[in-house]
Write an enzyme that holds these catalytic residues in place. Sequence first.
Site, PDB file in Angstrom:
ATOM      1  N   TYR A 180       0.821  -1.221   0.000  1.00 22.25           N
ATOM      2  CA  TYR A 180       0.000   0.000   0.000  1.00 22.25           C
ATOM      3  C   TYR A 180       0.853   1.269   0.000  1.00 22.25           C
ATOM      4  O   TYR A 180       0.345   2.359   0.244  1.00 22.25           O
ATOM      5  CB  TYR A 180      -0.917   0.026   1.227  1.00 22.25           C
TER       6      TYR A 180
ATOM      7  N   LYS B  34       5.008 -15.031   1.468  1.00 23.08           N
ATOM      8  CA  LYS B  34       4.926 -15.496   0.073  1.00 23.08           C
ATOM      9  C   LYS B  34       6.341 -15.468  -0.492  1.00 23.08           C
ATOM     10  O   LYS B  34       6.582 -15.028  -1.615  1.00 23.08           O
ATOM     11  CB  LYS B  34       3.963 -14.607  -0.731  1.00 23.08           C
TER      12      LYS B  34
ATOM     13  N   ASP C 225      -1.372 -18.392   0.442  1.00 26.88           N
ATOM     14  CA  ASP C 225      -2.403 -19.236  -0.195  1.00 26.88           C
ATOM     15  C   ASP C 225      -2.789 -20.392   0.725  1.00 26.88           C
ATOM     16  O   ASP C 225      -3.984 -20.680   0.924  1.00 26.88           O
ATOM     17  CB  ASP C 225      -1.950 -19.717  -1.591  1.00 26.88           C
TER      18      ASP C 225
ATOM     19  N   ASP D 288      -5.241  -7.529   4.645  1.00 27.57           N
ATOM     20  CA  ASP D 288      -6.536  -7.036   4.173  1.00 27.57           C
ATOM     21  C   ASP D 288      -7.393  -8.195   3.675  1.00 27.57           C
ATOM     22  O   ASP D 288      -8.552  -8.357   4.072  1.00 27.57           O
ATOM     23  CB  ASP D 288      -6.315  -6.022   3.044  1.00 27.57           C
TER      24      ASP D 288
ATOM     25  N   ASP E 160     -11.107 -10.134   5.579  1.00 31.22           N
ATOM     26  CA  ASP E 160     -12.479 -10.388   5.090  1.00 31.22           C
ATOM     27  C   ASP E 160     -12.805 -11.881   5.178  1.00 31.22           C
ATOM     28  O   ASP E 160     -13.932 -12.263   5.491  1.00 31.22           O
ATOM     29  CB  ASP E 160     -12.654  -9.910   3.634  1.00 31.22           C
TER      30      ASP E 160
HETATM   31  C1  IPM Z   1     -10.027  -2.155   4.737  1.00 35.08           C
HETATM   32  C2  IPM Z   1     -10.374  -1.671   3.366  1.00 35.08           C
HETATM   33  C3  IPM Z   1      -9.341  -0.697   2.851  1.00 35.08           C
HETATM   34  C4  IPM Z   1      -7.992  -1.391   2.828  1.00 35.08           C
HETATM   35  C5  IPM Z   1      -9.645  -0.150   1.457  1.00 35.08           C
HETATM   36  C6  IPM Z   1     -11.002   0.460   1.420  1.00 35.08           C
HETATM   37  C7  IPM Z   1      -8.602   0.779   0.958  1.00 35.08           C
HETATM   38  O1  IPM Z   1     -10.558  -2.736   2.496  1.00 35.08           O
HETATM   39  O2  IPM Z   1      -9.888  -1.330   5.654  1.00 35.08           O
HETATM   40  O3  IPM Z   1      -9.925  -3.367   4.927  1.00 35.08           O
HETATM   41  O4  IPM Z   1      -7.687  -2.147   1.914  1.00 35.08           O
HETATM   42  O5  IPM Z   1      -7.231  -1.169   3.765  1.00 35.08           O
HETATM   43 MN    MN Z   2     -10.482  -4.655   3.450  1.00 32.90          MN
END
Ligand code: IPM
Ligand code: MN
Length: 354
Positions: free
Chosen positions: A137, A189, A222, A246, A250
């Site tokens: 990032y 990785k 992975d 990130d 999720d």
């Molecule tokens: C998160 C989000 C952000 C990230 C995006 C919106 C830039 O997905 O906070 O997880 O990738 O950090």
């Molecule tokens: Mn995210």
Amino acid sequence: MKTLTIAVIAGDGVGTEVIPPGKRVLEAVGKKHNVTFAFQDFDWGAGHFARWGRMMPAGAIDLLQPCDAIYLGAVGHPQIPDHITLNGLLLPIRRAFDQYANVRPAYLYPGVESPLAGRRGGEIDLVIVRENTEGEYAQIGGFLYQHQREEVAIQTAVFTRRGIERVVRFAFDLAVKRNKKKRVTSITKSNAQGYSMVLWDRTFQEVASHYPDVETESLLVDAAAMNFIRRPQSFDVVVASNLFGDILSDLAAGIIGSMGLAASANLDPEHRFPSMFEPVHGSAPDIAGKGVVNPLAAILTGAMMLEHLEMQQAAQEVEAAVAAVLASGTMRTPDLGGNNSTEEVAAAVLEKLG
Ligand code: IPM
Ligand code: MN
Ligand code: NAD
């Protein structure tokens, strides 16, 4: 009576629906602990962009700096490219305040059904510690021959020993503090990325050598994704680079039943700058405006803020109220299979808080 100043950026979409209940919970628990929250609301985000051509004003960072913490909903609008909204608000704040540890707990609450068969409440209990200021990032790069047939895009990841070391050390300290499985899993990785991830692995091993009582594991990203599904109960603290963290966060939200339960804290562990507290989820345009977004991720995020502000008891009370609502099994938004509204769920948490 102590007063804490909290900068509030509700942002876009469901951000504007989860932050008001989150503030009400903070106010209620604050009252019980003789703390007043002075909320400073900033209406930055897509609306601000439409009017002024930028997501937040030029002096935004200076306005946020004196606050004790920042409470953020979500950023992102279907009609504005994401790289503009996110690079115009969320990501610069994380960097400006050197919030290098992004802490994302994933706990399967009793009463919530995991999409993974046969998982019992409490069985999944892990925390992702995501490097939050550099890595993939870093936003170093550019276009060559932009919009031409020969177009080239360069996006360079930046990994520094200092950056890796401090976040890995934070992860080990957290494993010690949690005092649960005392295991830190490093996400790598290095089989494909022979520079950055090799430095990551080496730095991880160096830091690990100072924590002989903590068990370690190194997984390729992975394989880690697969193991989050196959053996989620084996994880305690998971430390990962910005992008890997990130993606895995999720996935972690998925296995504990919903994005609507995933809290997160962007910490400056040294308290030099305000830390920022935001749920893992985004602006969820598919459900925004319907009054059905799950407010619990934002409420649990508020509890993480309380903990950072040294209100551990208050944080535990909020967490316990959320756990009680989920355990009752009768009050839940559609993401958890119920048909209650955001407001109803928030009211139930407030009632449990007493
Ligand atoms: C998160 C989000 C952000 C990230 C995006 C919106 C830039 O997905 O906070 O997880 O990738 O950090
Ligand atoms: Mn995210
Ligand atoms: P998202 O997290 O907004 O939504 C993913 C899915 O989860 C959607 O189906 C949504 O309805 C559901 N969901 C999310 N939070 C929920 C909640 N609290 N209750 C119930 N259901 C919930 O991710 P996305 O759709 O990929 O992104 C939407 C926008 O948000 C994009 O512009 C993206 O860039 C942005 N985004 C912002 C942040 C942030 O501000 N921290 C985080 C992630 C994504």
